[in-house]
Design a protein around this motif. Structure first.
Motif, PDB file in Angstrom:
ATOM      1  N   THR A 199       0.853  -1.187   0.000  1.00 24.73           N
ATOM      2  CA  THR A 199       0.000   0.000   0.000  1.00 24.73           C
ATOM      3  C   THR A 199       0.889   1.236   0.000  1.00 24.73           C
ATOM      4  O   THR A 199       1.812   1.349   0.812  1.00 24.73           O
ATOM      5  CB  THR A 199      -0.903   0.007   1.249  1.00 24.73           C
ATOM      6  OG1 THR A 199      -1.614  -1.232   1.291  1.00 24.73           O
ATOM      7  CG2 THR A 199      -1.900   1.144   1.198  1.00 24.73           C
ATOM      8  N   ASN A 200       0.612   2.161  -0.930  1.00 27.45           N
ATOM      9  CA  ASN A 200       1.418   3.377  -0.978  1.00 27.45           C
ATOM     10  C   ASN A 200       0.900   4.394   0.043  1.00 27.45           C
ATOM     11  O   ASN A 200      -0.038   4.126   0.790  1.00 27.45           O
ATOM     12  CB  ASN A 200       1.463   3.948  -2.398  1.00 27.45           C
ATOM     13  CG  ASN A 200       0.123   4.446  -2.885  1.00 27.45           C
ATOM     14  OD1 ASN A 200      -0.850   4.498  -2.127  1.00 27.45           O
ATOM     15  ND2 ASN A 200       0.058   4.807  -4.144  1.00 27.45           N
ATOM     16  N   LEU A 201       1.506   5.559   0.089  1.00 24.93           N
ATOM     17  CA  LEU A 201       1.147   6.575   1.090  1.00 24.93           C
ATOM     18  C   LEU A 201      -0.271   7.102   0.927  1.00 24.93           C
ATOM     19  O   LEU A 201      -0.868   7.601   1.877  1.00 24.93           O
ATOM     20  CB  LEU A 201       2.149   7.735   1.032  1.00 24.93           C
ATOM     21  CG  LEU A 201       3.588   7.359   1.416  1.00 24.93           C
ATOM     22  CD1 LEU A 201       4.515   8.541   1.214  1.00 24.93           C
ATOM     23  CD2 LEU A 201       3.657   6.861   2.836  1.00 24.93           C
ATOM     24  N   ASP A 202      -0.823   7.031  -0.281  1.00 28.37           N
ATOM     25  CA  ASP A 202      -2.191   7.486  -0.526  1.00 28.37           C
ATOM     26  C   ASP A 202      -3.233   6.448  -0.127  1.00 28.37           C
ATOM     27  O   ASP A 202      -4.431   6.694  -0.216  1.00 28.37           O
ATOM     28  CB  ASP A 202      -2.383   7.828  -2.003  1.00 28.37           C
ATOM     29  CG  ASP A 202      -1.515   8.991  -2.445  1.00 28.37           C
ATOM     30  OD1 ASP A 202      -1.211   9.848  -1.588  1.00 28.37           O
ATOM     31  OD2 ASP A 202      -1.152   9.037  -3.635  1.00 28.37           O
ATOM     32  N   GLY A 203      -2.778   5.271   0.286  1.00 24.53           N
ATOM     33  CA  GLY A 203      -3.702   4.213   0.667  1.00 24.53           C
ATOM     34  C   GLY A 203      -4.128   3.328  -0.492  1.00 24.53           C
ATOM     35  O   GLY A 203      -5.004   2.487  -0.348  1.00 24.53           O
ATOM     36  N   ASP A 204      -3.505   3.508  -1.666  1.00 21.34           N
ATOM     37  CA  ASP A 204      -3.832   2.684  -2.832  1.00 21.34           C
ATOM     38  C   ASP A 204      -3.032   1.392  -2.775  1.00 21.34           C
ATOM     39  O   ASP A 204      -1.848   1.388  -2.437  1.00 21.34           O
ATOM     40  CB  ASP A 204      -3.501   3.426  -4.130  1.00 21.34           C
ATOM     41  CG  ASP A 204      -4.328   4.683  -4.288  1.00 21.34           C
ATOM     42  OD1 ASP A 204      -5.470   4.697  -3.793  1.00 21.34           O
ATOM     43  OD2 ASP A 204      -3.832   5.649  -4.900  1.00 21.34           O
TER      44      ASP A 204
END
Length: 129
Positions: free
Chosen positions: A107-112
């Motif tokens: 999961t990236n920092l944007d929550g994707d």
């Protein structure tokens, strides 16, 4: 008196039927070619045809186990022994297979959620004397 020849109307309808069947077959072939071309174009435009290629591993069948491991390690190809028969030396690689890919997700920092295909390498079958 009976005649063995067909009447002109029967001959015409049979010729017309033959021509329509021929054009139907040609149309079906053209339709199949159109679908194949559309599928190929879609795969290329979306990257499906090019992104699926795995790295090329050297062919190590017939080498000793040590030579095979060295050859794969120097080219950076991940490998593992899948089957090992026997226990004494010398050990010869008898088969090599692609282990395929696995999706690794994070999961990236944007929550994707991002999934990346990772090639698992080569599996070796080894037979020892």
């Amino acid at each position: 008196m009976t005649s063995a020849t067909a009447s002109p109307s029967t001959a015409f309808s049979s010729a017309a039927r033959s021509n329509s069947l021929r054009s139907l077959r040609g149309g079906r072939t053209a339709l199949v070619a159109l679908f194949v071309a559309a599928g190929t174009a879609a795969a290329v435009l979306t990257g499906g045809g090019t992104a699926a290629a795995d790295p090329i591993a050297p062919y190590v069948v017939g080498m000793t186990e040590q030579q095979a491991h060295e050859a794969l390690a120097t080219t950076g190809v991940p490998y593992r022994n899948m089957v090992r028969i026997g226990g004494a030396s010398p050990c010869i690689v008898t088969a090599q297979s692609d282990l395929g890919t696995v999706l690794v997700g994070h999961t990236n920092l944007d929550g994707d959620r991002i999934e990346t295909p990772v090639w698992r390498g080569v599996g070796l079958s080894v037979r020892c004397a």
